[in-house]
Design a protein around this motif. Structure first.
Motif, short mmCIF file in Angstrom:
data_model
loop_
_atom_site.label_atom_id
_atom_site.label_comp_id
_atom_site.label_asym_id
_atom_site.label_seq_id
_atom_site.Cartn_x
_atom_site.Cartn_y
_atom_site.Cartn_z
N ALA B 86 3.51 -1.18 -2.27
CA ALA B 86 4.46 -0.40 -1.47
C ALA B 86 3.76 0.64 -0.62
CB ALA B 86 5.47 0.28 -2.38
N VAL B 88 0.84 0.10 0.86
CA VAL B 88 -0.14 -0.50 1.78
C VAL B 88 0.06 0.02 3.20
CG1 VAL B 88 -0.81 -2.66 2.88
CG2 VAL B 88 -0.58 -2.57 0.43
N VAL B 89 1.33 0.22 3.59
CA VAL B 89 1.59 0.73 4.94
C VAL B 89 0.91 2.09 5.11
CG1 VAL B 89 3.36 1.52 6.52
CG2 VAL B 89 3.71 -0.58 5.23
N ILE B 92 -2.56 1.37 5.87
CA ILE B 92 -2.70 0.88 7.24
C ILE B 92 -2.60 2.04 8.23
CG2 ILE B 92 -1.54 -0.51 9.00
CD1 ILE B 92 -0.86 -2.45 6.66
N LYS B 93 -1.68 2.95 7.94
CA LYS B 93 -1.56 4.12 8.81
C LYS B 93 -2.83 4.96 8.79
CE LYS B 93 2.32 6.58 8.78
NZ LYS B 93 3.57 7.12 8.19
#
Lengths: 505, 122, 783
Positions: B86, B88-89, B92-93
């Motif tokens: 959950a 991972v975003v 990535i950010k």
């Protein structure tokens, strides 16, 4: 030549091959305003080109003279343009090609005589170049284009011709490629031979003398011909055929294809001789030899350890001592000697190969076991756990990695084992023909049993297996067969091994 | 291609190394946590980083954030577990280019490495 | 077309006209460097802007051609289309058609339809990369044409049917499993972005908001990049760019940017909504983002674009919507609205819309105002704005400035004499001196500013020539390149107007008659590619423009033959003529040497026009040629706006002005340095010897009033150096050059006169002719 009316106030000196013109104004001359015109006039008479620069310099010189008339003043009033000579095209060799020779040879053609090994009785390019091995596509050097010169110009405006650079024509054959950019590359792997102005890559390495300290070890991607012998402790390897015309001492030779030992080999139980395909030899003495396919020996095999992948068909050869494995057919004149030298001949499947197969099989089994274990652990983890903890996830990754690794290993190994089995199986047969005599002391290993020859057997005869797998001996003159056990002591190898182990225990 | 492996588990690093060497990458440096990695990036100048999320001292996310302050472009592949999915975003950010979730097979890892490098090269 | 507001049409013609000019030059460059993405983008953007504006004005015929050209370029931009000869030919042809349409617009004619064949070709080129084929493109023109108010129509159906585009989202496994997280995150981020954008308007909260925005957008940008949503990325990056540069922007630019940013945020939200239901939504945002980037980077935003003027329709729609959304509850919006109406109300002074006939003195010209302190609201902006004024007004301003310079110099002189008398108190003298120097500075500024209004760089005309040469090369089958130097040399507007055509003629001549065919060139040992060089340089009060080709050169025999045939001279006279005089024949009316008259040149009228035009500028034209090596045509044009820095020198009672630009140094030679050789005075200066000219002797200043010259002013022109002997150095001054009547100019050693600060008149020494005369003497003496 008209005689001078009076001394000219100027001394004009054109020198440096017309590249420079110096004017000297004599001391004490009163030139007034005519000086410049006079000077230019004299220069013109001498055909010196009067440019604005010359004008300026003359004016400056006279100005100098005006300032101090009692001194002699000189000034270069005209300068020509020196020609820039062109450069001949040249060949710049890859430093590697200059090899061990430390002469400052970097250009071909001028110093090619230096491209020679200094010592050794045979002063020959081959000897030196034998060691410059290149691979296909390797850069051999650069062919430099000639450079055009720029013409010069004398003070009289004459053109001074510059030397024109001549192109170097590279003498070579299809083994060398000259690229548009001037790069010279080997078209094939081999040895570079530089001979005069000719540069070539040969796929056959010919060593005129011995392989010894002058040549060093040889590892060549092609054929090798050694016109003399191979000395103690040297190695010769070639990806194709090797021919040795002289004697092979305690050296190692490995041929990628065939090996021919025209002078025979006396290795004193050191070194190894092998060929992926056939080996032909005059004689083998105290050698360790492996022929991937056939072996042919002209005279004798003495105290040698020989393994032959296919046939040993040498009806004029005598085998005395040592051990000889022949997978295929075997045709020999005489085995053993009057002195009852122990001589072992193994027929059919080579025992070592069999051992290797077994070992590989065991290894395969072990890997399969590990694979199964990893797989089951993995499955367990996957089925029994709904959500993996980070540690479990890591373990899982490890297991997946193991499974991947083991299954890859299993694949390679099993195909290797079956390939080996197949290769041996195709040629394996028990077929020994002895032309003249087999002496006491000879042991013959065939299939599951060994036969000890206790009484000499006269030839020509043939030993083979009958339809039941029993060893039989056939007299080739009468064409009558008897069981081998009738003429020799035959025992089962399994029993023998059990006995050996008992002794060892 | 210089690759830096940041993972506290030696086994994991070995696995990654093995996968990388099968892909033909042999110039590999290892770091056992974010702090160690930060001290190594300067001298090693990696061209790809494989970073584990969970590590002692400094976790992968913190490391990526710090690393991205000085280096904006070198591709980073984050190695995560299901628990972090959950987030991972978030990674990535912070500048992660790709990610792989444990457990993974060697094939998946090499696929991720390849696609990341291809994307960077494009 | 009568329903257009003439002002809008005029703006369109000016803005897009300039873009077209640039396009032409850029395209030719592009042909040589097709791998330059920047250039490609620029060209694409220019065409896109033209199309956008035209479609706003409902010019269907213009849009249809611009559209397909843009598609083709877009294909090239994406690398889907190869830039080859066919591509360039088609694009250039399209630009030509656009130019023709612009002319029609200027005349008030209806636009003619572009050739279908070209549209077809361009559509084919755009190929798979472009969404449209010619068949599909055709309805677009008819769709827009009959609609008098395209804006309304567009709002009604949400654009012309193209935008927004919706596609099903396709993601690989590793990404699709994250998309829900991403959407949630994106929604939160966009809300924060919107909040911070509003905070950005308020100067007190700006810095914090910018920081927060930067961080937000950086994160979103990475996420978007990971998922490869290209357009969302463009939008986020645009916001990110603003957040990083907002500190350097002024209120006006921020005002211009803010509604656009809010529109962007809105579009981002729309896209996010799309992602939620698995759709990738795309809008036409290139222009919107480009505008923002332009403003942020301090570029000039095309004149008076109100936020809704040229923006694509759906953006207008979006902007309206967003503004409507925030207006009721946020005070920031009103602050935004007036700021976007920066359009210059000064435009009231603009001339009635007539497209400039270049010779028309009342034609509107563009004035660039660097600094606008008069305008209270927008502080000095990097954004340049333009207004139009009549040329005649400028003309009178120019004259007034000339007067002002003279008066300023007088005040300066007065100040000097006051400072050396005791008549006034110390304080008063200092105050006067201060005032005088302030006046000096301000006058200088005004002078510069006014002069610049009339001056334009030669690039304005030079820029067209690469295309010309390219076309000529294609037509004649020769290989040619044009080298342009000195395009930044500024000349008076009238010079620009008069030079354009003559240079075209000359260039055509060179291309047609001068440069040989590649085979001939090769045979002559030359580079098969001919070079035509166009060079401009300031030389004192003149601008010298040279056109040099490396072609075959002129053939004296052939020229005299034709001149005799045409009755321009007789055989006897011809023999007496110097080469240059023979070469001049090519400028005579009715003279043509080309054995075949081509459509490029050779009708024998061109060169006559050249001469006439240049004579009108009081310029000279000179032809020099070396057979086999090439021809050089030198055009020398006096600067009409002639205020130049000069060194004032005194000889006896007279004062002369020597142009500062030709002075190398000033020395006081020792006796030893000067000597007389052959009755000529020369001076040794370091390593060289240079001729000395006594200014007093030259201009026959009465001996009785003179002392011996003390100073040698070393001047240089065209690599020739000479020393001018003068008695007194008065000082540096800016002098207004007044031309001399022919009879006063006499032997030509004077180039003009100027009124001094004390009201007297000084003559200006023409260094070029003076040196020439000196070397002439030299030659005469040495002969």
């Amino acid at each position: 030549m008209s005689e001078p009316h009076e001394q000219s106030p100027f001394i004009i000196n054109i020198r440096e091959g017309g590249l420079e013109c110096e004017v000297t104004v004599r001391a004490g001359m009163d030139l007034e305003s005519t000086g410049e015109a006079m000077c230019l006039g004299e220069l013109r008479d001498l055909e010196v080109e009067i440019t604005s620069d010359v004008n300026k310099r003359v004016a400056a010189l006279l100005l100098l003279h005006e300032t101090d008339k009692e001194q002699e003043h000189s000034l270069v009033v005209a300068q020509g343009q020196e020609p820039r000579h062109g450069k001949d095209g040249r060949l710049e060799l890859n430093p590697k090609l200059l090899g061990p020779v430390d002469a400052d040879v970097d250009e071909l053609g001028c110093n090619s005589a230096d491209v020679v090994l200094e010592h050794a009785e045979v002063v020959d390019h081959h000897d030196r170049s034998a060691f410059i091995l290149v691979e296909a596509g390797e850069r051999l050097g650069t062919l430099h284009e000639p450079v055009d010169g720029v013409d010069g110009r004398s003070v009289k405006g004459e053109t001074i011709a510059a030397k024109v650079g001549k192109a170097l024509v590279l003498n070579t054959d299809e083994s060398v490629v000259v690229k548009a950019c001037g790069a010279i590359e080997a078209a094939m792997s081999g040895v570079v031979v530089i001979d005069g102005k000719k540069i070539r890559v040969l796929q056959k390495l010919e060593v005129h003398g011995n392989v010894d300290f002058h040549t060093g070890n040889i590892d060549f991607p092609g054929d090798v011909v050694i016109n003399k012998g191979v000395k103690d402790c040297f190695n010769v390897q070639a990806s194709c055929d090797i021919i040795v015309r002289g004697l092979v001492e305690a050296a190692s030779i490995h041929a990628g294809r065939d090996l021919e030992l025209l002078g025979g080999a006396a290795c004193r139980e050191k070194g190894e001789l092998s060929a992926v395909r056939d080996i032909r030899a005059r004689y083998l003495n105290e050698c360790d030899l492996r022929a991937g396919r056939n072996l042919t020996v002209e005279k004798e095999i003495i105290n040698a350890h020989v393994a032959v992948g296919a046939d040993l068909l040498s009806p004029n050869c005598t085998i005395i001592g040592g051990s000889t494995f022949v997978t295929g057919s075997c045709d020999i004149e005489e085995i053993g000697s009057e002195r009852n030298i122990p001589t072992q001949i193994t027929l059919g499947k080579e025992r070592e190969a069999a051992r290797l197969t077994t070992a590989a099989d065991e290894l395969l089994e072990m890997i399969q076991g590990k694979l199964a274990k990893s797989q089951s652990e993995h499955d367990q983890l996957q089925h029994n756990t709904s959500k993996l903890t980070p540690t479990q996830a890591e373990t899982m990754t490890e297991l997946q990695f193991e499974i991947g690794t083991y299954s890859r290993l299993e694949g390679t190994l099993s195909s290797a084992v079956s390939g080996m089995d197949q290769a041996v199986g195709e040629v394996a047969s028990v077929d020994l023909t002895v032309q003249r005599q087999m002496w006491r002391g000879v042991t013959i290993v065939l299939g599951d049993c060994e036969a000890f020859i206790e009484e000499p057997i006269k030839g020509p005869f043939r030993i083979s297996l009958d339809s039941h797998g029993k060893p039989i001996l056939t007299d080739l003159i009468s064409d009558s067969s008897v069981e081998l056990s009738a003429v020799a002591r035959v025992r089962s190898r399994i029993e023998a091994e059990g006995a050996d182990e008992a002794i060892a225990a | 291609m210089k690759i830096l492996l940041v993972d506290d588990s030696k086994t994991m690093r070995n696995i990654q190394k093995s996968v990388l060497s099968q892909l033909g990458y042999t110039e590999i440096e290892e770091a056992c946590d974010g702090v160690d990695a930060l001290s190594k990036v300067g001298a090693f100048e990696p061209e790809l980083l494989l970073v584990d999320w969970n590590m002692p001292n400094m976790d992968g996310l913190t490391f990526v954030k710090k690393y991205r302050q000085s280096d904006k472009s070198t591709p980073i592949i984050m190695v995560t577990t299901e628990t972090e999915r959950a987030r991972v975003v978030e990674a990535i950010k912070a500048g992660v280019n790709n990610y792989v979730v444990k457990p993974f097979t060697p094939d998946l890892l090499s696929q991720r490495i390849n696609e990341t490098l291809e994307k960077v090269a494009a | 077309m009568s329903f257009f507001d003439p002002e809008i049409l005029q703006d369109f013609l000016t803005e897009s006209g300039e873009l077209l000019e640039e396009l032409d030059a850029d395209l030719v460059t592009l042909e040589d460097s097709s791998d330059d993405p920047e250039l490609l983008n620029k060209v694409f953007r220019a065409l896109h802007t033209i199309k956008g504006s035209a479609s706003f004005l409902g010019m269907a015929n213009l849009v249809s051609i611009a559209h397909v050209a843009e598609d083709a370029l877009n294909g090239a931009r994406k690398g889907e289309v190869v830039i080859d000869q066919r591509f360039m030919d088609a694009i250039l042809e399209a630009v030509d058609i656009l130019k023709g349409q612009f002319e029609e617009l200027g005349r008030g004619d209806d636009l003619s339809a572009p050739p279908q064949a070209l549209i077809q070709t361009l559509a084919e080129i755009a190929g798979g990369g472009a969404p449209k084929t010619a068949q599909e493109a055709a309805p677009v023109e008819t769709a827009i044409a009959p609609e008098p108010a395209p804006a309304e129509q567009a709002v009604a159906d949400g654009g012309d049917g193209e935008w927004p585009r919706r596609q099903l989202m396709q993601l690989e496994a590793g990404k699709s499993e994250l998309i829900d997280f991403m959407v949630t995150d994106l929604e939160e981020s966009i809300v924060s972005v919107q909040e911070n954008l509003i905070k950005l308007v308020d100067p007190t909260s700006r810095q914090d908001a910018a920081l927060e925005l930067a961080e937000l957008t950086e994160g979103v940008s990475r996420t978007v990049e990971f998922f490869e949503f290209a357009q969302l990325g463009t939008l986020v990056d645009t916001v990110n760019m603003v957040s990083e540069h907002v500190g350097e922007m002024n209120e006006a630019s921020i005002g211009q940017t803010m509604p656009r940013l809010l529109a962007i945020a809105h579009l981002m939200a729309e896209q996010t909504d799309g992602l939620k239901i698995g759709e990738v939504v795309t809008f036409d945002v290139d222009e919107l983002c480009a505008r923002v980037a332009d403003v942020v980077l301090g570029h000039e935003l095309a004149e008076g674009i109100q936020i809704d003027a040229n923006a694509p329709i759906e953006v207008v729609y979006a902007v309206d919507q967003v503004q409507g959304m925030i207006e009721p509850n946020n005070g920031a919006a009103p602050a935004v609205a007036p700021a976007c109406e920066v359009q210059a109300s000064d435009d009231a002074t603009a001339q009635p819309v007539v497209v400039a006939d270049t010779t028309d003195a009342t034609a509107p010209i563009t004035v660039v105002i660097d600094d606008a302190p008069a305008k209270a609201a927008p502080p000095p902006a990097k954004v340049e704005q333009t207004i139009r004024v009549e040329v005649s007004r400028l003309e009178s301003l120019l004259n007034l400035v000339g007067e002002l310079v003279i008066q300023k110099n007088r005040v300066g002189a007065l100040a000097r004499s006051i400072s050396s008398t005791d008549a006034l108190s110390q304080d008063l003298r200092e105050a006067f001196g201060q005032g005088s120097s302030d006046l000096d500075r301000i006058t200088g500024d005004i002078q510069g500013a006014v002069m610049r209004t009339r001056m334009q760089p030669l690039d304005k005309i030079f820029g067209k020539y690469p295309r010309l040469i390219r076309d000529l090369a294609r037509k004649t089958g020769k290989e040619m390149q044009l080298v342009v130097e000195g395009g930044d040399v500024e000349v008076d507007k009238s010079v620009i107007e008069h030079l354009g055509d003559p240079l075209v003629h000359l260039m055509r001549n060179s291309a047609d008659h001068g440069v040989e065919s590649p085979e001939d060139r090769k045979a002559a040992g030359k580079d098969p590619k001919g070079t035509i060089k166009l060079a401009a340089v300031h030389e004192g009060s003149h601008v010298v423009i040279q056109m040099i080709d490396d072609g075959a050169g002129l053939d004296r025999e052939k020229l005299t033959g034709i001149a005799i045939k045409r009755g321009l001279t007789t055989a006897d006279d011809a023999a007496q003529l110097s080469d240059r005089e023979v070469y001049r024949f090519i400028m005579a009316a009715g003279f043509s040497t080309a054995s075949q008259v081509s459509d490029i040149s050779g009708r024998g009228v061109g060169m006559d026009v050249v001469r006439t035009n240049i004579e009108e500028l009081k310029g000279t034209i000179d032809v020099d040629s070396t057979p086999g090596k090439g021809t050089t045509i030198t055009i020398k044009i006096p600067l009409t706006v002639a205020i130049m820095p000069a060194m004032m020198v005194g000889v006896g009672a007279e004062q002369y002005a020597i142009p500062l630009s030709s002075i190398l140094e000033i020395v006081m030679p020792d006796e030893e340095q000067v000597s007389t050789v052959h009755g000529r005075r020369v001076m040794r200066l370091r390593d060289s010897v240079l001729p000395l000219v006594s200014v007093g002797d030259l201009f026959d200043v009465p001996e009785s009033t003179r002392e011996k010259g003390k100073f040698a002013i070393v001047v240089e022109l065209n690599d020739q150096v000479a020393g001018l002997m003068v008695e007194e150095l008065i000082g540096q001054q800016e002098v207004v050059v007044k031309p001399l009547e022919e009879d006063i100019a006499g032997d030509g050693s004077l180039s003009g006169a100027t009124v001094r600060d004390d009201g007297g008149v000084s003559l200006i020494v023409d260094i070029g002719r003076l040196i020439a005369a000196a070397s002439e003497n030299e030659r005469a003496l040495s002969a």
